[in-house]
Design a protein around this motif. Sequence first.
Motif, PDB file in Angstrom:
ATOM      1  N   SER A   2       0.827  -1.218   0.000  1.00 49.97           N
ATOM      2  CA  SER A   2       0.000   0.000   0.000  1.00 49.97           C
ATOM      3  C   SER A   2       0.848   1.250   0.000  1.00 49.97           C
ATOM      4  O   SER A   2       0.418   2.308  -0.451  1.00 49.97           O
ATOM      5  N   GLY A   3       2.069   1.216   0.543  1.00 50.28           N
ATOM      6  CA  GLY A   3       2.909   2.408   0.626  1.00 50.28           C
ATOM      7  C   GLY A   3       3.614   2.718  -0.667  1.00 50.28           C
ATOM      8  O   GLY A   3       4.306   3.718  -0.778  1.00 50.28           O
ATOM      9  N   GLN A   4       3.554   1.884  -1.611  1.00 51.52           N
ATOM     10  CA  GLN A   4       4.224   2.115  -2.882  1.00 51.52           C
ATOM     11  C   GLN A   4       3.216   2.539  -3.939  1.00 51.52           C
ATOM     12  O   GLN A   4       2.049   2.152  -3.900  1.00 51.52           O
ATOM     13  N   ILE A   5       3.692   3.437  -4.876  1.00 51.75           N
ATOM     14  CA  ILE A   5       2.836   3.916  -5.957  1.00 51.75           C
ATOM     15  C   ILE A   5       3.014   2.976  -7.138  1.00 51.75           C
ATOM     16  O   ILE A   5       4.140   2.679  -7.561  1.00 51.75           O
ATOM     17  N   SER A   6       1.932   2.577  -7.663  1.00 51.07           N
ATOM     18  CA  SER A   6       1.996   1.667  -8.804  1.00 51.07           C
ATOM     19  C   SER A   6       2.512   2.406 -10.028  1.00 51.07           C
ATOM     20  O   SER A   6       2.471   3.644 -10.090  1.00 51.07           O
ATOM     21  N   SER A   7       2.995   1.646 -10.961  1.00 50.48           N
ATOM     22  CA  SER A   7       3.549   2.253 -12.174  1.00 50.48           C
ATOM     23  C   SER A   7       2.479   3.007 -12.950  1.00 50.48           C
ATOM     24  O   SER A   7       2.738   4.037 -13.574  1.00 50.48           O
ATOM     25  N   VAL A   8       1.259   2.542 -12.860  1.00 49.07           N
ATOM     26  CA  VAL A   8       0.167   3.217 -13.581  1.00 49.07           C
ATOM     27  C   VAL A   8      -0.127   4.578 -12.958  1.00 49.07           C
ATOM     28  O   VAL A   8      -0.259   5.587 -13.639  1.00 49.07           O
ATOM     29  N   ASN A   9      -0.200   4.588 -11.632  1.00 51.11           N
ATOM     30  CA  ASN A   9      -0.484   5.859 -10.938  1.00 51.11           C
ATOM     31  C   ASN A   9       0.670   6.843 -11.109  1.00 51.11           C
ATOM     32  O   ASN A   9       0.469   8.057 -11.225  1.00 51.11           O
ATOM     33  N   LEU A  10       1.879   6.345 -11.103  1.00 51.59           N
ATOM     34  CA  LEU A  10       3.031   7.220 -11.269  1.00 51.59           C
ATOM     35  C   LEU A  10       3.012   7.891 -12.629  1.00 51.59           C
ATOM     36  O   LEU A  10       3.305   9.089 -12.771  1.00 51.59           O
ATOM     37  N   LEU A  11       2.662   7.126 -13.631  1.00 51.45           N
ATOM     38  CA  LEU A  11       2.588   7.696 -14.971  1.00 51.45           C
ATOM     39  C   LEU A  11       1.516   8.783 -15.042  1.00 51.45           C
ATOM     40  O   LEU A  11       1.717   9.847 -15.641  1.00 51.45           O
ATOM     41  N   ALA A  12       0.403   8.561 -14.373  1.00 48.26           N
ATOM     42  CA  ALA A  12      -0.683   9.564 -14.378  1.00 48.26           C
ATOM     43  C   ALA A  12      -0.251  10.840 -13.659  1.00 48.26           C
ATOM     44  O   ALA A  12      -0.548  11.966 -14.094  1.00 48.26           O
ATOM     45  N   LEU A  13       0.471  10.665 -12.551  1.00 50.79           N
ATOM     46  CA  LEU A  13       0.930  11.843 -11.805  1.00 50.79           C
ATOM     47  C   LEU A  13       1.940  12.640 -12.619  1.00 50.79           C
ATOM     48  O   LEU A  13       1.943  13.882 -12.600  1.00 50.79           O
ATOM     49  N   GLN A  14       2.799  11.951 -13.333  1.00 53.17           N
ATOM     50  CA  GLN A  14       3.786  12.652 -14.154  1.00 53.17           C
ATOM     51  C   GLN A  14       3.110  13.455 -15.271  1.00 53.17           C
ATOM     52  O   GLN A  14       3.503  14.579 -15.576  1.00 53.17           O
ATOM     53  N   GLU A  15       2.087  12.861 -15.849  1.00 56.18           N
ATOM     54  CA  GLU A  15       1.357  13.581 -16.897  1.00 56.18           C
ATOM     55  C   GLU A  15       0.639  14.817 -16.317  1.00 56.18           C
ATOM     56  O   GLU A  15       0.612  15.892 -16.925  1.00 56.18           O
ATOM     57  N   GLN A  16       0.066  14.638 -15.117  1.00 55.59           N
ATOM     58  CA  GLN A  16      -0.625  15.766 -14.472  1.00 55.59           C
ATOM     59  C   GLN A  16       0.353  16.887 -14.152  1.00 55.59           C
ATOM     60  O   GLN A  16       0.061  18.077 -14.339  1.00 55.59           O
ATOM     61  N   LEU A  17       1.538  16.520 -13.666  1.00 54.58           N
ATOM     62  CA  LEU A  17       2.563  17.517 -13.349  1.00 54.58           C
ATOM     63  C   LEU A  17       2.998  18.253 -14.601  1.00 54.58           C
ATOM     64  O   LEU A  17       3.179  19.481 -14.589  1.00 54.58           O
ATOM     65  N   HIS A  18       3.157  17.512 -15.694  1.00 58.30           N
ATOM     66  CA  HIS A  18       3.559  18.146 -16.947  1.00 58.30           C
ATOM     67  C   HIS A  18       2.504  19.157 -17.405  1.00 58.30           C
ATOM     68  O   HIS A  18       2.823  20.274 -17.845  1.00 58.30           O
ATOM     69  N   ASP A  19       1.238  18.760 -17.279  1.00 56.33           N
ATOM     70  CA  ASP A  19       0.157  19.672 -17.688  1.00 56.33           C
ATOM     71  C   ASP A  19       0.117  20.930 -16.803  1.00 56.33           C
ATOM     72  O   ASP A  19      -0.064  22.064 -17.293  1.00 56.33           O
ATOM     73  N   ASP A  20       0.279  20.754 -15.485  1.00 57.91           N
ATOM     74  CA  ASP A  20       0.231  21.907 -14.564  1.00 57.91           C
ATOM     75  C   ASP A  20       1.396  22.860 -14.814  1.00 57.91           C
ATOM     76  O   ASP A  20       1.237  24.099 -14.740  1.00 57.91           O
ATOM     77  N   GLU A  21       2.569  22.288 -15.102  1.00 60.62           N
ATOM     78  CA  GLU A  21       3.706  23.156 -15.394  1.00 60.62           C
ATOM     79  C   GLU A  21       3.473  23.939 -16.682  1.00 60.62           C
ATOM     80  O   GLU A  21       3.829  25.123 -16.790  1.00 60.62           O
ATOM     81  N   GLY A  22       2.856  23.322 -17.662  1.00 65.25           N
ATOM     82  CA  GLY A  22       2.525  24.037 -18.896  1.00 65.25           C
ATOM     83  C   GLY A  22       1.521  25.161 -18.635  1.00 65.25           C
ATOM     84  O   GLY A  22       1.631  26.264 -19.186  1.00 65.25           O
ATOM     85  N   THR A  23       0.525  24.852 -17.784  1.00 65.91           N
ATOM     86  CA  THR A  23      -0.472  25.886 -17.439  1.00 65.91           C
ATOM     87  C   THR A  23       0.183  27.064 -16.736  1.00 65.91           C
ATOM     88  O   THR A  23      -0.134  28.235 -16.995  1.00 65.91           O
ATOM     89  N   ARG A  24       1.131  26.760 -15.824  1.00 66.14           N
ATOM     90  CA  ARG A  24       1.807  27.843 -15.106  1.00 66.14           C
ATOM     91  C   ARG A  24       2.604  28.710 -16.060  1.00 66.14           C
ATOM     92  O   ARG A  24       2.633  29.951 -15.924  1.00 66.14           O
ATOM     93  N   ARG A  25       3.310  28.076 -17.034  1.00 65.84           N
ATOM     94  CA  ARG A  25       4.097  28.861 -17.982  1.00 65.84           C
ATOM     95  C   ARG A  25       3.196  29.789 -18.788  1.00 65.84           C
ATOM     96  O   ARG A  25       3.541  30.943 -19.049  1.00 65.84           O
ATOM     97  N   ARG A  26       2.031  29.273 -19.169  1.00 63.77           N
ATOM     98  CA  ARG A  26       1.111  30.114 -19.931  1.00 63.77           C
ATOM     99  C   ARG A  26       0.588  31.277 -19.069  1.00 63.77           C
ATOM    100  O   ARG A  26       0.460  32.409 -19.543  1.00 63.77           O
ATOM    101  N   LEU A  27       0.281  31.008 -17.772  1.00 66.79           N
ATOM    102  CA  LEU A  27      -0.175  32.078 -16.866  1.00 66.79           C
ATOM    103  C   LEU A  27       0.910  33.125 -16.665  1.00 66.79           C
ATOM    104  O   LEU A  27       0.642  34.335 -16.628  1.00 66.79           O
ATOM    105  N   ALA A  28       2.150  32.655 -16.541  1.00 64.23           N
ATOM    106  CA  ALA A  28       3.260  33.594 -16.358  1.00 64.23           C
ATOM    107  C   ALA A  28       3.426  34.483 -17.580  1.00 64.23           C
ATOM    108  O   ALA A  28       3.687  35.692 -17.469  1.00 64.23           O
ATOM    109  N   LEU A  29       3.271  33.888 -18.765  1.00 69.02           N
ATOM    110  CA  LEU A  29       3.380  34.680 -19.988  1.00 69.02           C
ATOM    111  C   LEU A  29       2.249  35.721 -20.076  1.00 69.02           C
ATOM    112  O   LEU A  29       2.469  36.878 -20.451  1.00 69.02           O
ATOM    113  N   ARG A  30       1.032  35.288 -19.721  1.00 73.50           N
ATOM    114  CA  ARG A  30      -0.100  36.225 -19.751  1.00 73.50           C
ATOM    115  C   ARG A  30       0.089  37.346 -18.730  1.00 73.50           C
ATOM    116  O   ARG A  30      -0.227  38.507 -18.987  1.00 73.50           O
TER     117      ARG A  30
END
Length: 412
Positions: A2-30
């Motif tokens: 239970s204390g370990q993140i599955s490979s599937v969940n890790l991949l989803a979190l990485q994608e979410q982080l990538h999207d949030d960082e892109g959103t932040r860059r766009r907000l900073a530019l605006r």
Amino acid sequence: MSGQISSVNLLALQEQLHDDEGTRRRLALRLEATRAAVEQAQHALAAAQLEQRLLEAQLLEKDRVLAIQRRLVSPISMLAHDTLLEIFYRVQSTVPEDWYPKCLYATRMAYQLASVSQEWRRVVLSTPRMWANIYFDFYLDPLDERWNSEEIEGRQPRCRALHLQLQRSMKVPLDICVKHYDPRRPGEVLYGSTFRAIMDTAARWRSFSLTVDTYGTGNHCILHHFQAPTPLLERFEINLSGEGHYLSADDATLHLPCDPQRPINFLPHAPRLRALEIESSLVPHVLSVRPPKLSTLQLVVEGYHARNVVPTYELACLLSKLPSLESLDIHAEADILPHNQAKPHPTVILALLRELKFTDCSVNTLAPVATTLSVPRLQKLSIDSFSGTAAELAFLKACGSGGVMEDTSRKS
């Protein structure tokens, strides 16, 4: 585990982080673009505000130039200085019917004219004649014993305004009206200094009107204030308020407004005096007055009807010293029985008298004087109260023939 993140969940979190960082860059530019736009707008606003101030300054300057040009082409601005002053004088002297006294209206008009423009203010303030009408009211509640601190605080501006007006009038003749003066209060600093400032201008009086309030306090030598030379005085009025000023037939001792033991040299030098209005109780104290040009005399008897009397003997003596008299007005609230009618009265010959009025009273008010009165040139006789008695009819006959009226009081 239970204390370990599955490979599937890790991949989803990485994608979410990538999207949030892109959103932040766009907000900073605006945000950067918005900041640049704000900075640009601020520069534009500052430039616009600067232009606004420049335009406002140019507009004010243009208004100033236009005002000068309008004054140059305005008909009233083309008037000569003397003509403008004459208009001001006429405005001051044209008193509406509901305004009294004239002095108060003239003073208010001076202030109003001075507030129209800088030019008019300069003209009004530099013209002493515009400030030659003096009005001051000493009103005091008769229940108060003194001017308390609140009253003094409220009167100080009026006292300062009076002193300023006297200064502005410089040396021109003055028309003065003083109301509700109480001679019990000369020791109070503000009260006394204000009255003294007025009295010190006696040499400049052209007309003087005084109403005295005493509220029944008895002897007050108000006439002692009028022993200075008044070379310009043309009209003098003094009215007394308060029961204590009147002679009373019911009193064991007559309460005179002045001490009989202290002779008064009333108006010793008034060569131009033409009109005199006094209360009947003051007649015994003004016998020294001898104005060579006095043409109008009004004798006022007010108050509590039967309790007031006319000092007819003293009045006869006064009239005999006024050969230039042309108008005599006896103004009483009712017929008054003189207290000294048994005393022999001197013959009074008013050779120039043209008008004789008994306002609100009858001939009986002056019965002892009327019996020795000769008015050879009388043109107008006005009697408000006429009963048709023998004395009144004899007086009418004497006035019509220009002779001395016979004493018919015993026959009637």
